[in-house]
Scaffold this motif. Structure first.
Motif, mmCIF file in Angstrom:
data_model
loop_
_atom_site.group_PDB
_atom_site.id
_atom_site.type_symbol
_atom_site.label_atom_id
_atom_site.label_comp_id
_atom_site.label_asym_id
_atom_site.label_seq_id
_atom_site.Cartn_x
_atom_site.Cartn_y
_atom_site.Cartn_z
ATOM 1 N N LEU A 267 33.676 -78.007 -69.359
ATOM 2 C CA LEU A 267 33.770 -77.423 -70.697
ATOM 3 C C LEU A 267 33.051 -76.082 -70.767
ATOM 4 N N ILE A 268 31.877 -75.984 -70.169
ATOM 5 C CA ILE A 268 31.138 -74.722 -70.193
ATOM 6 C C ILE A 268 31.897 -73.645 -69.425
ATOM 7 N N THR A 269 32.607 -74.034 -68.379
ATOM 8 C CA THR A 269 33.438 -73.064 -67.673
ATOM 9 C C THR A 269 34.517 -72.515 -68.603
ATOM 10 N N ARG A 270 35.133 -73.384 -69.373
ATOM 11 C CA ARG A 270 36.138 -72.934 -70.340
ATOM 12 C C ARG A 270 35.510 -71.997 -71.365
ATOM 13 N N VAL A 271 34.304 -72.313 -71.831
ATOM 14 C CA VAL A 271 33.626 -71.444 -72.802
ATOM 15 C C VAL A 271 33.338 -70.077 -72.188
ATOM 16 N N ARG A 272 32.835 -70.052 -70.964
ATOM 17 C CA ARG A 272 32.548 -68.776 -70.296
ATOM 18 C C ARG A 272 33.818 -67.939 -70.140
ATOM 19 N N LEU A 273 34.900 -68.592 -69.770
ATOM 20 C CA LEU A 273 36.153 -67.874 -69.570
ATOM 21 C C LEU A 273 36.676 -67.323 -70.897
ATOM 22 N N THR A 274 36.587 -68.122 -71.953
ATOM 23 C CA THR A 274 37.067 -67.674 -73.260
ATOM 24 C C THR A 274 36.209 -66.540 -73.799
ATOM 25 N N HIS A 275 34.908 -66.606 -73.584
ATOM 26 C CA HIS A 275 34.034 -65.506 -74.005
ATOM 27 C C HIS A 275 34.481 -64.206 -73.348
ATOM 28 N N TYR A 276 34.729 -64.261 -72.061
ATOM 29 C CA TYR A 276 35.194 -63.064 -71.352
ATOM 30 C C TYR A 276 36.524 -62.563 -71.914
ATOM 31 N N THR A 277 37.483 -63.453 -72.101
ATOM 32 C CA THR A 277 38.795 -62.989 -72.567
ATOM 33 C C THR A 277 38.717 -62.441 -73.996
ATOM 34 N N GLN A 278 37.812 -62.966 -74.821
ATOM 35 C CA GLN A 278 37.639 -62.398 -76.159
ATOM 36 C C GLN A 278 37.090 -60.972 -76.073
ATOM 37 N N LEU A 279 36.192 -60.730 -75.154
ATOM 38 C CA LEU A 279 35.682 -59.373 -74.969
ATOM 39 C C LEU A 279 36.779 -58.428 -74.493
ATOM 40 N N VAL A 280 37.654 -58.910 -73.619
ATOM 41 C CA VAL A 280 38.779 -58.088 -73.165
ATOM 42 C C VAL A 280 39.715 -57.782 -74.335
ATOM 43 N N LEU A 281 39.983 -58.782 -75.153
ATOM 44 C CA LEU A 281 40.829 -58.560 -76.322
ATOM 45 C C LEU A 281 40.192 -57.565 -77.291
ATOM 46 N N SER A 282 38.865 -57.571 -77.370
ATOM 47 C CA SER A 282 38.216 -56.583 -78.232
ATOM 48 C C SER A 282 38.477 -55.165 -77.727
ATOM 49 N N GLN A 283 38.605 -54.998 -76.416
ATOM 50 C CA GLN A 283 38.886 -53.676 -75.868
ATOM 51 C C GLN A 283 40.256 -53.158 -76.303
ATOM 52 N N VAL A 284 41.270 -54.023 -76.256
ATOM 53 C CA VAL A 284 42.591 -53.552 -76.675
ATOM 54 C C VAL A 284 42.682 -53.471 -78.197
ATOM 55 N N HIS A 285 41.883 -54.266 -78.902
ATOM 56 C CA HIS A 285 41.811 -54.149 -80.359
ATOM 57 C C HIS A 285 41.360 -52.728 -80.716
ATOM 58 N N GLN A 286 40.329 -52.257 -80.043
ATOM 59 C CA GLN A 286 39.867 -50.893 -80.267
ATOM 60 C C GLN A 286 40.910 -49.871 -79.819
ATOM 61 N N ALA A 287 41.460 -50.084 -78.634
ATOM 62 C CA ALA A 287 42.385 -49.098 -78.069
ATOM 63 C C ALA A 287 43.634 -48.924 -78.931
ATOM 64 N N LEU A 288 44.201 -50.024 -79.393
ATOM 65 C CA LEU A 288 45.378 -49.938 -80.251
ATOM 66 C C LEU A 288 45.086 -49.136 -81.504
ATOM 67 N N ASN A 289 43.897 -49.327 -82.042
ATOM 68 C CA ASN A 289 43.539 -48.640 -83.273
ATOM 69 C C ASN A 289 43.050 -47.223 -83.032
ATOM 70 N N GLU A 290 42.998 -46.814 -81.775
ATOM 71 C CA GLU A 290 42.774 -45.412 -81.416
ATOM 72 C C GLU A 290 44.074 -44.775 -80.944
ATOM 73 N N GLU A 291 45.187 -45.457 -81.237
ATOM 74 C CA GLU A 291 46.550 -44.968 -80.950
ATOM 75 C C GLU A 291 46.821 -44.843 -79.464
ATOM 76 N N THR A 292 46.196 -45.727 -78.672
ATOM 77 C CA THR A 292 46.527 -45.817 -77.256
ATOM 78 C C THR A 292 47.914 -46.440 -77.115
ATOM 79 N N PRO A 293 48.777 -45.898 -76.244
ATOM 80 C CA PRO A 293 50.105 -46.492 -76.072
ATOM 81 C C PRO A 293 50.027 -47.985 -75.765
ATOM 82 N N VAL A 294 50.916 -48.745 -76.371
ATOM 83 C CA VAL A 294 50.863 -50.195 -76.267
ATOM 84 C C VAL A 294 51.024 -50.660 -74.827
#
Length: 393
Positions: A267-294
């Motif tokens: 379970l902790i492995t799943r939590v660690r993996l999800t934490h990482y993927t949420q941080l990655v999603l935050s990067q594209v959340h920012q990028a999309l809103n800076e008009e980076t090509p999809v």
């Protein structure tokens, strides 16, 4: 009526309008049900004008809640403020994001946890981890969730001090949407919905579901409702995902295993993996809103999370770039998750104080920072945003 009751009356009328139009509800959990059924407003602009009039005389928790409602409703009506302004108004925190180096540190933690289970990093990572979690037929999900909730409930009550009762209903749905499971309700009545097309159910997932939805959102919301029934609370008694308590709700729900099941290796492995993927999603959340090509955002996700399909990636991008509610709400996941991961690694006395407070009132990011001044900045400290590209073949 009090000013808080005036605010709640407008929110109920706006909620009734959205439901009558076939849209998504504005109220996700009603902490003070039982009043007369609200008459819908005639249109969204009327709701906006009424909320704005109330904001002109509000302060404290009511003012911050009205700021969120006005910012979100303004976006629904056509406004598109800069991401930092929109997140600050709705979720109540910054949108600076996290340095690429920090995201990579969390990736290494996830890789290490996976390696300890004999799982590699690549297209099969998620399916291999699901095998390690113990696959279950989706029809077994409701019973498995209930059993896990029964086993873990005493632990969560001890950690939070909550004595509130709750009644759980589990339903299934088949909806073409991002979510796998969703919880809403009123008072002590909690409803958990499972979106069958997205469910990949496992034995470990049952514990995760129970902690996140039932004992996280469900018991937590019922605890807030119990306090609202007993006291004249200063906060709006209607929870909405575009409002600033959501960072606390989603952050703690995702991080609960770190506090109560730290030795559950899979379970902790799943939590660690999800934490990482949420941080990655935050990067594209920012990028999309800076008009980076999809396509550049999609390539980044494909490189960083090689087990995600194009269908999955397309859904994540659409939510964070085009949808007014998800442009706000989806930031609550990485912002809250990262803060509560840090809290789980902090002094137990501090975490106990926060956990108890979180089941008494809908804490905002400002409230969380006051409870733990030494904690990390909610929404990230900022840093370079570098999208990765697939290797040239």
């Amino acid at each position: 009526m009090s000013l808080r009751e005036d605010v709640e009356a407008v929110l109920r009328a706006w909620n009734a309008y959205e439901i009558a139009q076939g849209g998504s509800p504005i109220i996700d959990f009603d902490c003070f049900p039982g009043g007369p059924e609200a008459e819908p407003v005639t249109d969204r602009l009327t709701a906006y004008r009424r909320l704005a009039a109330l904001r002109s005389v509000a302060d404290g928790p009511l003012a911050s809640r009205l700021d969120a409602d006005l910012a979100y409703l303004g976006a629904v009506l056509g406004e598109r403020p800069p991401l930092s302004d929109y997140i600050r108004a709705t979720q109540g925190c910054g949108a600076a994001g996290w340095p690429a180096e920090y995201v990579e540190e969390r990736a290494e933690m996830a890789r290490g946890a996976l390696a300890d289970l004999g799982i590699g990093w690549g297209p099969d990572t998620n399916s291999d981890l699901r095998q390690a979690e113990g696959l279950l037929d989706v029809q077994e999900a409701p019973d498995a969730i209930r059993q896990a909730a029964r086993e873990l409930e005493p632990v969560i009550r001890e950690a939070t001090g909550s004595t509130a009762p709750y009644r759980l209903t589990i339903e299934t749905a088949e909806i073409d949407a991002y979510w796998t499971y969703w919880l809403d309700g009123a008072g002590q009545d909690v409803r958990l919905r499972l979106n069958l097309p997205n469910v990949e159910f496992t034995q470990v997932g049952a514990r995760q579901f129970a902690l996140h939805e039932v004992l996280g959102h469900g018991l937590q919301s019922a605890s807030l409702a119990a306090r609202a029934a007993a006291e004249d609370v200063p906060w709006v008694r209607l929870l909405s995902i575009h409002a600033p308590q959501q960072v606390m709700l989603e952050g703690l729900a995702q991080a609960w295993p770190l506090f109560v099941l730290p030795d559950d290796k899979v379970l902790i492995t799943r939590v660690r993996l999800t934490h990482y993927t949420q941080l990655v999603l935050s990067q594209v959340h920012q990028a999309l809103n800076e008009e980076t090509p999809v396509i550049e955002c999609a390539d980044h996700l494909r490189v960083c999370v090689p087990w995600w399909s194009d269908k999955t990636i397309a859904g994540y991008l659409t939510d964070r770039g085009a949808d007014p509610v998800h442009r706000s709400y989806m930031w609550a996941y990485p912002a809250g998750f990262d803060w509560f991961v840090a809290l789980a690694e902090a002094d137990a006395k501090v975490s106990r104080e926060v956990l108890h407070a979180a089941y008494r009132e809908p804490l905002t990011p400002t409230d969380l920072a006051e409870l733990w001044p030494a904690g990390p900045p909610i929404g990230g400290p900022g840093g370079s945003l570098r999208l990765r590209k697939p290797p040239v073949s």
